[in-house]
Motif scaffolding. Structure first.
Motif, PDB file in Angstrom:
ATOM      1  N   ILE A  31     -11.779   6.184  -1.134  1.00 38.27           N
ATOM      2  CA  ILE A  31     -11.979   6.312   0.290  1.00 38.27           C
ATOM      3  C   ILE A  31     -11.162   6.344   1.356  1.00 38.27           C
ATOM      4  O   ILE A  31     -10.349   5.946   1.199  1.00 38.27           O
ATOM      5  CB  ILE A  31     -13.481   5.804   0.889  1.00 38.27           C
ATOM      6  CG1 ILE A  31     -13.042   4.175   1.175  1.00 38.27           C
ATOM      7  CG2 ILE A  31     -14.964   5.517   0.183  1.00 38.27           C
ATOM      8  CD1 ILE A  31     -13.445   2.916   2.367  1.00 38.27           C
ATOM      9  N   ARG A  32     -11.292   7.658   1.818  1.00 39.00           N
ATOM     10  CA  ARG A  32     -10.471   7.974   2.922  1.00 39.00           C
ATOM     11  C   ARG A  32     -11.233   7.873   4.892  1.00 39.00           C
ATOM     12  O   ARG A  32     -12.542   8.216   4.449  1.00 39.00           O
ATOM     13  CB  ARG A  32      -9.897   9.428   2.469  1.00 39.00           C
ATOM     14  CG  ARG A  32      -8.745   9.975   3.652  1.00 39.00           C
ATOM     15  CD  ARG A  32      -7.969  11.444   3.197  1.00 39.00           C
ATOM     16  NE  ARG A  32      -6.020  10.870   3.025  1.00 39.00           N
ATOM     17  CZ  ARG A  32      -5.548  12.339   3.043  1.00 39.00           C
ATOM     18  NH1 ARG A  32      -6.553  12.339   1.784  1.00 39.00           N
ATOM     19  NH2 ARG A  32      -4.766  11.694   2.599  1.00 39.00           N
ATOM     20  N   ASP A  33     -10.648   7.773   5.168  1.00 34.57           N
ATOM     21  CA  ASP A  33     -11.053   6.857   7.082  1.00 34.57           C
ATOM     22  C   ASP A  33      -9.707   7.917   8.059  1.00 34.57           C
ATOM     23  O   ASP A  33     -10.739   8.531   9.070  1.00 34.57           O
ATOM     24  CB  ASP A  33     -11.569   5.936   7.017  1.00 34.57           C
ATOM     25  CG  ASP A  33     -10.717   4.735   7.974  1.00 34.57           C
ATOM     26  OD1 ASP A  33      -9.286   5.356   7.143  1.00 34.57           O
ATOM     27  OD2 ASP A  33     -10.554   4.416   7.782  1.00 34.57           O
ATOM     28  N   PHE A  38      -6.449   5.700   3.115  1.00 39.35           N
ATOM     29  CA  PHE A  38      -7.557   6.012   2.450  1.00 39.35           C
ATOM     30  C   PHE A  38      -7.321   4.361   1.783  1.00 39.35           C
ATOM     31  O   PHE A  38      -5.809   3.653   1.656  1.00 39.35           O
ATOM     32  CB  PHE A  38      -7.737   6.852   1.230  1.00 39.35           C
ATOM     33  CG  PHE A  38      -6.180   6.814   0.730  1.00 39.35           C
ATOM     34  CD1 PHE A  38      -5.449   6.967  -0.283  1.00 39.35           C
ATOM     35  CD2 PHE A  38      -5.041   8.018   1.423  1.00 39.35           C
ATOM     36  CE1 PHE A  38      -4.067   7.449  -0.385  1.00 39.35           C
ATOM     37  CE2 PHE A  38      -3.296   8.763   1.784  1.00 39.35           C
ATOM     38  CZ  PHE A  38      -2.784   8.087   0.276  1.00 39.35           C
ATOM     39  N   ILE A  39      -8.017   3.715   0.608  1.00 41.79           N
ATOM     40  CA  ILE A  39      -7.964   2.377  -0.061  1.00 41.79           C
ATOM     41  C   ILE A  39      -9.326   2.699  -0.782  1.00 41.79           C
ATOM     42  O   ILE A  39      -9.719   3.498  -1.372  1.00 41.79           O
ATOM     43  CB  ILE A  39      -8.563   1.247   0.654  1.00 41.79           C
ATOM     44  CG1 ILE A  39      -8.069  -0.046   0.378  1.00 41.79           C
ATOM     45  CG2 ILE A  39      -9.820   1.660   0.867  1.00 41.79           C
ATOM     46  CD1 ILE A  39      -8.378  -1.269   1.399  1.00 41.79           C
ATOM     47  N   SER A  72      -5.263  -8.471  -1.262  1.00 38.56           N
ATOM     48  CA  SER A  72      -4.252  -8.017  -2.022  1.00 38.56           C
ATOM     49  C   SER A  72      -4.167  -7.256  -3.426  1.00 38.56           C
ATOM     50  O   SER A  72      -4.827  -7.958  -3.924  1.00 38.56           O
ATOM     51  CB  SER A  72      -3.013  -9.140  -1.529  1.00 38.56           C
ATOM     52  OG  SER A  72      -3.078  -9.497  -0.729  1.00 38.56           O
ATOM     53  N   LYS A  73      -3.200  -6.156  -2.890  1.00 35.07           N
ATOM     54  CA  LYS A  73      -3.123  -5.485  -4.221  1.00 35.07           C
ATOM     55  C   LYS A  73      -2.245  -5.906  -4.949  1.00 35.07           C
ATOM     56  O   LYS A  73      -1.373  -5.867  -4.405  1.00 35.07           O
ATOM     57  CB  LYS A  73      -3.439  -3.897  -4.230  1.00 35.07           C
ATOM     58  CG  LYS A  73      -2.382  -3.155  -3.784  1.00 35.07           C
ATOM     59  CD  LYS A  73      -2.578  -1.722  -3.261  1.00 35.07           C
ATOM     60  CE  LYS A  73      -1.740  -0.584  -2.449  1.00 35.07           C
ATOM     61  NZ  LYS A  73      -1.846   0.067  -2.937  1.00 35.07           N
ATOM     62  N   GLU A  74      -2.225  -6.250  -6.573  1.00 32.42           N
ATOM     63  CA  GLU A  74      -0.467  -6.260  -7.236  1.00 32.42           C
ATOM     64  C   GLU A  74      -0.650  -4.758  -7.329  1.00 32.42           C
ATOM     65  O   GLU A  74      -0.994  -4.316  -8.453  1.00 32.42           O
ATOM     66  CB  GLU A  74      -0.741  -7.111  -9.040  1.00 32.42           C
ATOM     67  CG  GLU A  74      -1.629  -8.287  -8.406  1.00 32.42           C
ATOM     68  CD  GLU A  74      -2.509  -9.026  -9.418  1.00 32.42           C
ATOM     69  OE1 GLU A  74      -1.731  -8.898 -10.092  1.00 32.42           O
ATOM     70  OE2 GLU A  74      -3.727  -9.516  -9.307  1.00 32.42           O
ATOM     71  N   ALA A  75       0.898  -4.368  -6.666  1.00 34.05           N
ATOM     72  CA  ALA A  75       1.461  -2.801  -6.534  1.00 34.05           C
ATOM     73  C   ALA A  75       1.262  -2.495  -8.359  1.00 34.05           C
ATOM     74  O   ALA A  75       0.815  -1.344  -7.806  1.00 34.05           O
ATOM     75  CB  ALA A  75       2.671  -2.960  -6.009  1.00 34.05           C
ATOM     76  N   GLU A  76       1.999  -2.808  -8.889  1.00 36.57           N
ATOM     77  CA  GLU A  76       2.510  -2.245  -9.862  1.00 36.57           C
ATOM     78  C   GLU A  76       0.933  -2.442 -11.534  1.00 36.57           C
ATOM     79  O   GLU A  76       0.895  -1.347 -11.895  1.00 36.57           O
ATOM     80  CB  GLU A  76       3.404  -3.827 -11.383  1.00 36.57           C
ATOM     81  CG  GLU A  76       4.298  -2.769 -11.785  1.00 36.57           C
ATOM     82  CD  GLU A  76       5.737  -4.303 -12.918  1.00 36.57           C
ATOM     83  OE1 GLU A  76       5.496  -3.807 -12.764  1.00 36.57           O
ATOM     84  OE2 GLU A  76       6.964  -3.405 -11.062  1.00 36.57           O
ATOM     85  N   VAL A  84      -2.077   5.849  -6.292  1.00 39.98           N
ATOM     86  CA  VAL A  84      -1.058   4.925  -4.572  1.00 39.98           C
ATOM     87  C   VAL A  84      -2.005   5.081  -3.580  1.00 39.98           C
ATOM     88  O   VAL A  84      -2.439   6.177  -3.511  1.00 39.98           O
ATOM     89  CB  VAL A  84       0.736   5.533  -5.213  1.00 39.98           C
ATOM     90  CG1 VAL A  84       1.320   4.825  -3.909  1.00 39.98           C
ATOM     91  CG2 VAL A  84       0.710   5.401  -6.842  1.00 39.98           C
ATOM     92  N   THR A  85      -2.378   3.646  -2.828  1.00 36.01           N
ATOM     93  CA  THR A  85      -2.470   4.015  -1.524  1.00 36.01           C
ATOM     94  C   THR A  85      -1.716   3.736  -0.538  1.00 36.01           C
ATOM     95  O   THR A  85      -0.470   2.722  -0.511  1.00 36.01           O
ATOM     96  CB  THR A  85      -3.679   3.157  -1.340  1.00 36.01           C
ATOM     97  OG1 THR A  85      -3.113   2.533  -1.640  1.00 36.01           O
ATOM     98  CG2 THR A  85      -4.382   3.474  -2.202  1.00 36.01           C
ATOM     99  N   PRO A  86      -1.302   4.235   0.562  1.00 36.33           N
ATOM    100  CA  PRO A  86      -0.290   3.597   1.617  1.00 36.33           C
ATOM    101  C   PRO A  86      -0.819   1.793   1.812  1.00 36.33           C
ATOM    102  O   PRO A  86      -0.482   1.135   2.611  1.00 36.33           O
ATOM    103  CB  PRO A  86      -0.634   4.177   2.795  1.00 36.33           C
ATOM    104  CG  PRO A  86      -1.879   4.527   2.174  1.00 36.33           C
ATOM    105  CD  PRO A  86      -1.992   5.059   1.342  1.00 36.33           C
TER     106      PRO A  86
END
Length: 154
Positions: A31-33, A38-39, A72-76, A84-86
């Motif tokens: 979703i983007r706000d 976006f997440i 928290s996301k585990e980026a890899e 990929v989100t900011p």
């Protein structure tokens, strides 16, 4: 959290490690706000819950998510299967605690509607098809971002 659904996966199932012989179901969406934020949202649960939730909205709908778990996301690991989100976080939906409501297109702020058509990647991080053709050998084996538009479907 209120945002525009800009991406969505199909429902998938996996063997449940805790209950041998049963399956756990999942799907995710993004979703983007705002133009810059976006997440990713993940949901796990029983087949009935996941299928019903997945069928309750589509890409382009505005949703309100109540009471998600923020993790928290585990980026890899996360970005291998999701956009990929900011954000360094993700949202997790729980059948017993979270609610997703869809807004009709008449209730949606026009600012949110415009977010559907914005690319999620940096405009400097794309290759044109001409660049790929011209430099194909040197790009072999690399993951590339391509920005393209569909001109016709037949």
């Amino acid at each position: 959290v209120i945002g525009m659904v800009i991406g969505k996966t199909d429902v998938r199932s996996f063997p449940d490690r805790k209950n041998i012989g049963s399956e756990r179901y999942t799907f995710s969406f993004t979703i983007r706000d705002s133009p810059n934020y976006f997440i990713n949202v993940n949901s796990w649960g029983r087949e009935e819950y996941i299928r019903s939730l997945s069928e309750s909205f589509r890409v382009g709908d505005c949703v309100t998510i109540e009471n998600p778990l923020v993790q928290s996301k585990e980026a890899e690991r996360e970005e291998k299967f999701n956009p990929v989100t900011p954000s360094c976080y993700k949202l997790l939906l729980s059948e017993s605690h979270s609610v997703v409501k869809t807004s009709s297109c008449y209730e949606v702020d026009t600012k949110l509607l415009s977010l559907l058509h914005l690319p999620v990647k940096d405009p400097q991080d794309y290759y044109s098809l001409g660049d790929i053709i011209a430099n194909g050998q040197s790009l072999d084996g690399r993951v590339l971002n391509v920005l393209a538009a569909v001109m016709s479907v037949s």
